[in-house]
Enzyme design. Structure first.
Site, PDB file in Angstrom:
ATOM      1  N   ASP A  36       0.850  -1.208   0.000  1.00  0.00           N
ATOM      2  CA  ASP A  36       0.000   0.000   0.000  1.00  0.00           C
ATOM      3  C   ASP A  36       0.881   1.253   0.000  1.00  0.00           C
ATOM      4  OD1 ASP A  36      -2.338  -1.695   0.367  1.00  0.00           O
ATOM      5  OD2 ASP A  36      -1.543  -2.010   2.372  1.00  0.00           O
TER       6      ASP A  36
ATOM      7  N   HIS B 260      -5.076  -3.332   6.141  1.00  0.00           N
ATOM      8  CA  HIS B 260      -4.780  -3.556   4.725  1.00  0.00           C
ATOM      9  C   HIS B 260      -6.111  -3.908   4.054  1.00  0.00           C
ATOM     10  CE1 HIS B 260      -2.975  -4.894   1.035  1.00  0.00           C
ATOM     11  NE2 HIS B 260      -3.435  -6.120   1.197  1.00  0.00           N
TER      12      HIS B 260
HETATM   13  P1  NAD Z   1      -1.858 -18.387  -4.430  1.00  0.00           P
HETATM   14  O1  NAD Z   1      -3.189 -19.062  -4.330  1.00  0.00           O
HETATM   15  O2  NAD Z   1      -1.216 -18.236  -5.760  1.00  0.00           O
HETATM   16  O3  NAD Z   1      -0.815 -19.119  -3.493  1.00  0.00           O
HETATM   17  C1  NAD Z   1      -1.114 -19.442  -2.177  1.00  0.00           C
HETATM   18  C2  NAD Z   1      -0.362 -20.722  -1.869  1.00  0.00           C
HETATM   19  O4  NAD Z   1      -0.575 -20.997  -0.490  1.00  0.00           O
HETATM   20  C3  NAD Z   1      -0.860 -21.931  -2.656  1.00  0.00           C
HETATM   21  O5  NAD Z   1       0.229 -22.554  -3.315  1.00  0.00           O
HETATM   22  C4  NAD Z   1      -1.468 -22.833  -1.596  1.00  0.00           C
HETATM   23  O6  NAD Z   1      -1.274 -24.219  -1.874  1.00  0.00           O
HETATM   24  C5  NAD Z   1      -0.685 -22.396  -0.371  1.00  0.00           C
HETATM   25  N1  NAD Z   1      -1.330 -22.697   0.899  1.00  0.00           N
HETATM   26  C6  NAD Z   1      -2.650 -22.711   1.199  1.00  0.00           C
HETATM   27  N2  NAD Z   1      -2.831 -23.079   2.469  1.00  0.00           N
HETATM   28  C7  NAD Z   1      -1.602 -23.279   2.987  1.00  0.00           C
HETATM   29  C8  NAD Z   1      -1.142 -23.686   4.259  1.00  0.00           C
HETATM   30  N3  NAD Z   1      -1.993 -23.977   5.258  1.00  0.00           N
HETATM   31  N4  NAD Z   1       0.183 -23.800   4.447  1.00  0.00           N
HETATM   32  C9  NAD Z   1       1.047 -23.524   3.461  1.00  0.00           C
HETATM   33  N5  NAD Z   1       0.664 -23.165   2.225  1.00  0.00           N
HETATM   34  C10 NAD Z   1      -0.646 -23.030   1.998  1.00  0.00           C
HETATM   35  O7  NAD Z   1      -2.027 -16.970  -3.705  1.00  0.00           O
HETATM   36  P2  NAD Z   1      -1.042 -15.711  -3.801  1.00  0.00           P
HETATM   37  O8  NAD Z   1      -1.484 -14.863  -4.927  1.00  0.00           O
HETATM   38  O9  NAD Z   1       0.365 -16.163  -3.720  1.00  0.00           O
HETATM   39  O10 NAD Z   1      -1.473 -14.935  -2.469  1.00  0.00           O
HETATM   40  C11 NAD Z   1      -1.189 -15.474  -1.208  1.00  0.00           C
HETATM   41  C12 NAD Z   1      -1.862 -14.627  -0.131  1.00  0.00           C
HETATM   42  O11 NAD Z   1      -1.277 -13.323  -0.086  1.00  0.00           O
HETATM   43  C13 NAD Z   1      -3.352 -14.417  -0.316  1.00  0.00           C
HETATM   44  O12 NAD Z   1      -3.995 -14.506   0.948  1.00  0.00           O
HETATM   45  C14 NAD Z   1      -3.429 -12.989  -0.844  1.00  0.00           C
HETATM   46  O13 NAD Z   1      -4.688 -12.415  -0.596  1.00  0.00           O
HETATM   47  C15 NAD Z   1      -2.333 -12.347  -0.045  1.00  0.00           C
HETATM   48  N6  NAD Z   1      -1.809 -11.074  -0.544  1.00  0.00           N
HETATM   49  C16 NAD Z   1      -1.507 -10.128   0.383  1.00  0.00           C
HETATM   50  C17 NAD Z   1      -0.974  -8.916  -0.034  1.00  0.00           C
HETATM   51  C18 NAD Z   1      -0.635  -7.839   0.986  1.00  0.00           C
HETATM   52  O14 NAD Z   1      -0.283  -6.728   0.548  1.00  0.00           O
HETATM   53  N7  NAD Z   1      -0.698  -8.076   2.269  1.00  0.00           N
HETATM   54  C19 NAD Z   1      -0.751  -8.677  -1.392  1.00  0.00           C
HETATM   55  C20 NAD Z   1      -1.068  -9.678  -2.309  1.00  0.00           C
HETATM   56  C21 NAD Z   1      -1.599 -10.885  -1.869  1.00  0.00           C
HETATM   57  C1  LMR Z   2      -3.540  -6.635  -2.662  1.00  0.00           C
HETATM   58  O1  LMR Z   2      -3.638  -5.601  -2.025  1.00  0.00           O
HETATM   59  O2  LMR Z   2      -3.246  -6.643  -3.877  1.00  0.00           O
HETATM   60  C2  LMR Z   2      -3.757  -7.956  -1.970  1.00  0.00           C
HETATM   61  O3  LMR Z   2      -4.125  -7.770  -0.644  1.00  0.00           O
HETATM   62  C3  LMR Z   2      -4.666  -8.861  -2.696  1.00  0.00           C
HETATM   63  C4  LMR Z   2      -6.090  -8.405  -2.582  1.00  0.00           C
HETATM   64  O4  LMR Z   2      -6.939  -9.262  -2.288  1.00  0.00           O
HETATM   65  O5  LMR Z   2      -6.354  -7.228  -2.800  1.00  0.00           O
END
Ligand code: NAD
Ligand code: LMR
Length: 327
Positions: free
Chosen positions: A159, A187
């Site tokens: 962010d 967030h």
């Molecule tokens: P994704 O679905 O591509 O990958 C997630 C991975 O986590 C998968 O490979 C899945 O098998 C694995 N997984 C699920 N449960 C699990 C567990 N208990 N233990 C270990 N691994 C597990 O998703 P992504 O795009 O990589 O996003 C991951 C997370 O990050 C999501 O929750 C997304 O919303 C979050 N995210 C946060 C931010 C932020 O700014 N805070 C930004 C982007 C994404």
């Molecule tokens: C983001 O900010 O891109 C992540 O938290 C993914 C989402 O769900 O928005």
């Protein structure tokens, strides 16, 4: 050569994992003289995909990558970990809010919090990325009574970076000219990207961009809704920019630069700025030696207090929704 550090990452076969692991191993995150051992967790169904990622990591022949441990066993992955980056979980899809995945993801953080408590190194630091990251951090911390509260953070660096990019674009400057960009709150679409304290070229943003309506309107909304905008365009949530934010966050913690701020959600129990505690809320932070402090002494306007108050109310509602998982 320094002793290697152990870096645990969950969700290593996912989108963010694929952008992140290589940057943890190549020296840009922890330093060019810091060897690392990557300890990667996946669920059983994704272990085969993770095996392919591990092959690719090995094929990079990174001089600093001393070992790779890949497993679906939390004890193995968090064992002796100095850092834990909790990415694994279900991301939201089109038409969902981050809080919509709260009950799906919450149990993961009970189990991982316990494993961190029982197996990680004494100096463990945890960054929660998986959404809703503020409340997931609260759940994990509550399951880890032996790990001090100041070791847990949830990521709002993406962010911060988004806000910097928007301001730079509007002012027609490079992103490096924008500083002191704080994110307050959750967030989520209620966060406040604090343009009132940010600077462009050392001048207040409000004097460089003399357009309060744009700052309070399009700017704030763009940052709040950027995650959704990316999902709507890509069909998947942001990944490379999220991984980049993890790298920036860790660098702020391990290779701090004098005088700069960064934002992350921390367990705000000391009521900084008189804000309610007992939850993970984002603040401007400064890394001091081996510990961080909340940047103090900022004047919060009525506008900022109102916005932050709304975000904190949302965090309180998220906490209610998982109250059964908090001890
Ligand atoms: P994704 O679905 O591509 O990958 C997630 C991975 O986590 C998968 O490979 C899945 O098998 C694995 N997984 C699920 N449960 C699990 C567990 N208990 N233990 C270990 N691994 C597990 O998703 P992504 O795009 O990589 O996003 C991951 C997370 O990050 C999501 O929750 C997304 O919303 C979050 N995210 C946060 C931010 C932020 O700014 N805070 C930004 C982007 C994404
Ligand atoms: C983001 O900010 O891109 C992540 O938290 C993914 C989402 O769900 O928005």
């Amino acid at each position: 050569m320094k002793e290697p550090i152990r870096v645990a990452i969950t969700g290593g076969a996912g989108q963010i994992g694929y952008s992140l692991l290589f940057r943890l191993a190549n020296g840009e995150t922890f330093g060019v003289d810091q060897p690392v051992i990557l300890q990667i967790l996946e669920i059983p169904q994704a272990v085969e995909a993770l095996r392919g990622v591990v092959m690719e990591l090995r094929d990079c022949a990174y001089p600093l990558l001393q070992d790779i441990i890949a497993s679906d066993d939390e004890k193995v992955v968090f064992n002796d970990a100095n850092w834990a980056i909790l990415v694994g979980g279900k991301p939201r899809g089109p038409g969902m809010e981050r809080a919509d995945v709260i009950r799906d993801n919450a149990p993961i953080f009970v189990a991982q919090g316990k494993a961190i408590n029982d197996y990680a190194a004494d100096d463990i630091r945890v960054l929660v990325v998986a959404n809703p990251c503020n409340t997931n951090a609260l759940i994990a911390m509550n399951s880890a009574p032996d790990v001090p509260a100041d070791r847990w953070m949830a990521m709002t660096r993406l962010d911060q970076n988004r806000a910097v990019a928007q301001l730079a674009d509007k002012a027609g400057v490079q992103p490096a000219a924008v500083s002191h960009m704080a994110i307050w709150g959750n967030h989520s679409p209620t966060m406040l990207p604090d343009f009132e304290h940010a600077q462009i070229g050392g001048q207040p943003v409000t004097s460089v961009i003399d357009d309060r309506a744009w700052l309070e309107g399009d700017f704030v909304e763009k940052v709040q809704q950027r995650g959704k905008e990316v999902i709507d365009a890509r069909g998947k949530s942001s990944a490379a920019s999220a991984a980049n934010a993890v790298v920036d966050h860790i660098r702020s913690m391990v290779q701090p630069t004098e005088g700069t701020w960064f934002s992350a959600a921390i367990y705000a129990d000391g009521n900084p700025y008189g804000l309610p505690g007992g939850l993970f809320s984002s603040f401007p932070l400064r890394m001091m030696g081996s510990g961080y402090e909340v940047v103090s002494g900022l004047e919060l306007s009525d506008y900022a207090r109102r916005k932050i108050g709304t975000s904190i109310e949302e965090l309180q509602e998220e906490r209610e929704a998982v109250a059964d998982l908090l001890k």
